[in-house]
Design an enzyme around this catalytic site. Structure first.
Site, PDB file in Angstrom:
ATOM      1  N   GLN A 139     -21.342  13.536 -36.947  1.00  0.00           N
ATOM      2  CA  GLN A 139     -20.381  12.826 -37.798  1.00  0.00           C
ATOM      3  C   GLN A 139     -19.043  12.656 -37.058  1.00  0.00           C
ATOM      4  O   GLN A 139     -18.260  11.769 -37.389  1.00  0.00           O
ATOM      5  CB  GLN A 139     -20.192  13.602 -39.103  1.00  0.00           C
ATOM      6  CG  GLN A 139     -19.304  12.930 -40.105  1.00  0.00           C
ATOM      7  CD  GLN A 139     -19.394  13.592 -41.479  1.00  0.00           C
ATOM      8  OE1 GLN A 139     -20.387  13.434 -42.191  1.00  0.00           O
ATOM      9  NE2 GLN A 139     -18.380  14.351 -41.837  1.00  0.00           N
ATOM     10  N   GLU A 190       4.480  -0.185 -21.485  1.00  0.00           N
ATOM     11  CA  GLU A 190       4.622   1.279 -21.485  1.00  0.00           C
ATOM     12  C   GLU A 190       3.673   1.929 -22.480  1.00  0.00           C
ATOM     13  O   GLU A 190       3.027   2.933 -22.191  1.00  0.00           O
ATOM     14  CB  GLU A 190       6.064   1.677 -21.838  1.00  0.00           C
ATOM     15  CG  GLU A 190       7.077   1.358 -20.764  1.00  0.00           C
ATOM     16  CD  GLU A 190       8.485   1.675 -21.247  1.00  0.00           C
ATOM     17  OE1 GLU A 190       9.004   2.728 -20.867  1.00  0.00           O
ATOM     18  OE2 GLU A 190       9.044   0.866 -22.020  1.00  0.00           O
ATOM     19  N   SER A 224      17.685  -1.187 -27.055  1.00  0.00           N
ATOM     20  CA  SER A 224      18.078   0.214 -27.190  1.00  0.00           C
ATOM     21  C   SER A 224      19.064   0.339 -28.342  1.00  0.00           C
ATOM     22  O   SER A 224      19.877  -0.557 -28.571  1.00  0.00           O
ATOM     23  CB  SER A 224      18.715   0.682 -25.883  1.00  0.00           C
ATOM     24  OG  SER A 224      19.589   1.774 -26.121  1.00  0.00           O
ATOM     25  N   LYS A 242      20.205  -3.079 -22.666  1.00  0.00           N
ATOM     26  CA  LYS A 242      18.798  -2.785 -22.383  1.00  0.00           C
ATOM     27  C   LYS A 242      17.815  -3.818 -22.941  1.00  0.00           C
ATOM     28  O   LYS A 242      17.990  -4.340 -24.030  1.00  0.00           O
ATOM     29  CB  LYS A 242      18.413  -1.409 -22.955  1.00  0.00           C
ATOM     30  CG  LYS A 242      19.031  -0.223 -22.246  1.00  0.00           C
ATOM     31  CD  LYS A 242      18.626  -0.097 -20.780  1.00  0.00           C
ATOM     32  CE  LYS A 242      17.201   0.375 -20.622  1.00  0.00           C
ATOM     33  NZ  LYS A 242      17.015   1.757 -21.057  1.00  0.00           N
ATOM     34  N   THR A 265       0.895  -1.155   0.000  1.00  0.00           N
ATOM     35  CA  THR A 265       0.000   0.000   0.000  1.00  0.00           C
ATOM     36  C   THR A 265       0.933   1.205   0.000  1.00  0.00           C
ATOM     37  O   THR A 265       2.023   1.144   0.590  1.00  0.00           O
ATOM     38  CB  THR A 265      -0.931   0.044   1.235  1.00  0.00           C
ATOM     39  OG1 THR A 265      -0.136   0.191   2.407  1.00  0.00           O
ATOM     40  CG2 THR A 265      -1.782  -1.218   1.366  1.00  0.00           C
ATOM     41  N   HIS A 266       0.561   2.250  -0.673  1.00  0.00           N
ATOM     42  CA  HIS A 266       1.445   3.426  -0.854  1.00  0.00           C
ATOM     43  C   HIS A 266       2.777   3.025  -1.505  1.00  0.00           C
ATOM     44  O   HIS A 266       3.776   3.704  -1.316  1.00  0.00           O
ATOM     45  CB  HIS A 266       1.738   4.127   0.489  1.00  0.00           C
ATOM     46  CG  HIS A 266       0.522   4.407   1.300  1.00  0.00           C
ATOM     47  ND1 HIS A 266      -0.128   5.624   1.297  1.00  0.00           N
ATOM     48  CD2 HIS A 266      -0.189   3.613   2.137  1.00  0.00           C
ATOM     49  CE1 HIS A 266      -1.187   5.570   2.113  1.00  0.00           C
ATOM     50  NE2 HIS A 266      -1.243   4.354   2.630  1.00  0.00           N
TER      51      HIS A 266
END
Ligand code: ARG
Length: 468
Positions: free
Chosen positions: A322, A290, A277, A283, A155-156
């Site tokens: 339209q 995303e 990448s 990467k 939580t948080h």
């Protein structure tokens, strides 16, 4: 051939006006639905004696030919003919001669376009429910495989209490279940026929709306002709339903992105669903989640866009309407595209069970359970909370987790602790202690999984009822 409505005009349309008002560049997507609607309409015209049966047959045959040409990419649409309805009517007349001009008897483009969109969204509604169902299946399979996988619940975005991964995934299954429910519910309202409303007030010809509805598989006809041609609620509903799906997907996206980071390392998305990448050789980017997260914005935009178009429009049809189409088409593409990728991405996702386990062993997420332990020994919860708060602080200061403490250390904080505290501390115990309906205890999660499978079977059964 000049404009189908050219009679009362003395001049050609300004070139820019023609381009500005035309919708053919996007409503050509409705070609199949337009012809489907026309076939039912013309059959009714012949059957009701409004036009000779023989003419109706010739028109139906002509429409079928026009559709074949469109499908083969052989029909060149023209902006001069404004929209899909007039492009098709022109093509029909070119195909079979002036008798084609009888098709539009007792009908207006206003009830025609509304019919096309009902047909279009009805199909998409079932399609999307099917895609949601497939994603549920992928989540259910991962849940089943992870009935013993424990990870921190948050939580948080702070470690809160340990949970089963299956439980976490089933939360998304529940969200998708509501989404399916919304599409199923709105199906009732999309599956109503507007045709027969004419331009706004009905028609002077003795048409049979119920016959047309039956031909097209609609459950009923619009009650009021003005409403029939000006209602776009069914599109708003579709966009709202889609917005909520995107909201749900984007929350899952966020977790997939976080969880596949080195910092979390809870999952690994399959190579086939990631990209690299151009500069950093190491990467592996979670582009799909995303991008789905990013595309959520355009779907919300289409919802607000249409609501705004409709605001304060007087009855009945207005050209503003339209503007209902492009956002609708884009939403269908965006949503279907996301769902098509999501199911296999979830199915192939690797769960790093040991990383999740490490995380659970190195945190204070069992603190609530130790407070509850003291409560079972008679201490009021508020006091127990205070005691464990100090115990946690002690742990932080001495660089120890609750799992690392000795009984002597526990006892310094409360005499109520004894040997069995070490069992209570264990993540499995913590998880299984939440043995309430809807909780994360293994038996509860197993039962929830069973119920989710039943719901999924009910969806599958609903979908099997459609073979259109
Ligand atoms: N292209 C129009 C639309 O999408 C079709 C209906 C036009 N009706 C009219 N009276 N101009 O809304």
């Amino acid at each position: 051939m000049s404009k189908l409505w050219g009679g009362r005009f003395t001049k050609p349309t300004n070139q820019l006006v023609e381009e500005y008002t035309a919708s053919i560049l996007f409503d050509k997507e409705l070609a199949e639905e337009d012809i489907q609607g026309s076939l039912a309409h013309v059959k009714m015209l012949g059957r009701s004696g409004i036009i000779p049966e023989a003419d109706a047959a010739v028109i139906a045959e002509g429409l079928t030919k026009v559709l074949a040409k469109i499908k083969a990419g052989e029909l060149a649409f023209s902006v001069g003919d404004e929209d899909i309805h007039m492009n098709i009517e022109k093509a029909l007349i070119a195909e079979i001669g002036p008798v084609g001009g009888k098709l539009h008897t007792g009908r207006s483009r206003n009830d025609q376009v509304a019919t096309d969109m009902h047909l279009y969204l009805r199909k998409r509604t079932v399609e999307i429910a099917g895609l949601l169902h497939k994603l549920q299946e992928a989540l259910l399979a991962q849940a089943e495989a992870n009935l013993d996988t424990i990870l921190p619940g948050y939580t948080h975005l702070q470690r809160a209490q340990p949970i089963l991964l299956a439980h976490h995934l089933l939360a998304y299954v529940s969200m998708l279940e509501r989404d399916i429910g919304r599409f199923r519910d709105s199906y009732k309202r999309v599956n109503v026929l507007p045709l027969g409303a004419g331009a706004l007030a009905g028609t002077t010809f003795p048409i049979d709306r119920h016959f047309v509805a039956e031909q097209l598989g609609f459950d009923g006809v619009y009650e009021n002709s003005l409403d029939a041609v000006s209602d776009r609620d069914f599109i708003v509903e579709f966009l709202a339903n889609s917005s909520l799906v995107m909201a749900h997907l984007s929350r899952l996206c966020e977790e997939l992105v976080l969880w596949s980071s080195t910092e979390f390392g809870f999952i690994e998305l399959d190579d086939a669903f990631c990209t690299g990448s151009s500069i950093m050789p190491q990467k592996k980017n979670p582009d799909v989640p995303e991008l789905v997260r990013g595309k959520t914005g355009r779907v919300y935009g289409h919802l607000i866009g249409l609501l705004t178009v409709l605001k304060a429009l007087p009855l009945a049809y207005n050209k503003d309407m339209q503007e209902d189409k492009e956002g609708m088409f884009d939403t269908v593409r965006t949503l279907e595209g996301a769902l098509q990728l999501f199911a296999p991405m979830i199915a192939t996702m690797k769960v790093r069970t040991e990383r999740m386990r490490q995380a659970v062993n190195r945190d204070f997420s069992n603190a609530t359970d130790i407070a509850d332990y003291l409560v079972t020994k008679g201490l009021p919860f508020r006091q127990a909370h205070e005691v464990i708060g100090r115990l946690v602080l002690y742990g932080i200061e001495h660089d120890k987790f609750l799992l690392d403490l000795t009984l002597a250390e526990f006892r310094e904080f409360s005499e109520l602790f004894d040997e069995n505290i070490f069992e209570v501390l264990q993540p499995e115990h913590v998880v299984n202690a939440r043995n309430v309906y809807g909780g994360t205890a293994r038996t509860q999660v197993e039962a929830a999984l069973g119920r989710a499978r039943q719901n999924a079977a009910a969806t599958a059964e609903w979908m099997a009822g459609f073979d259109r």
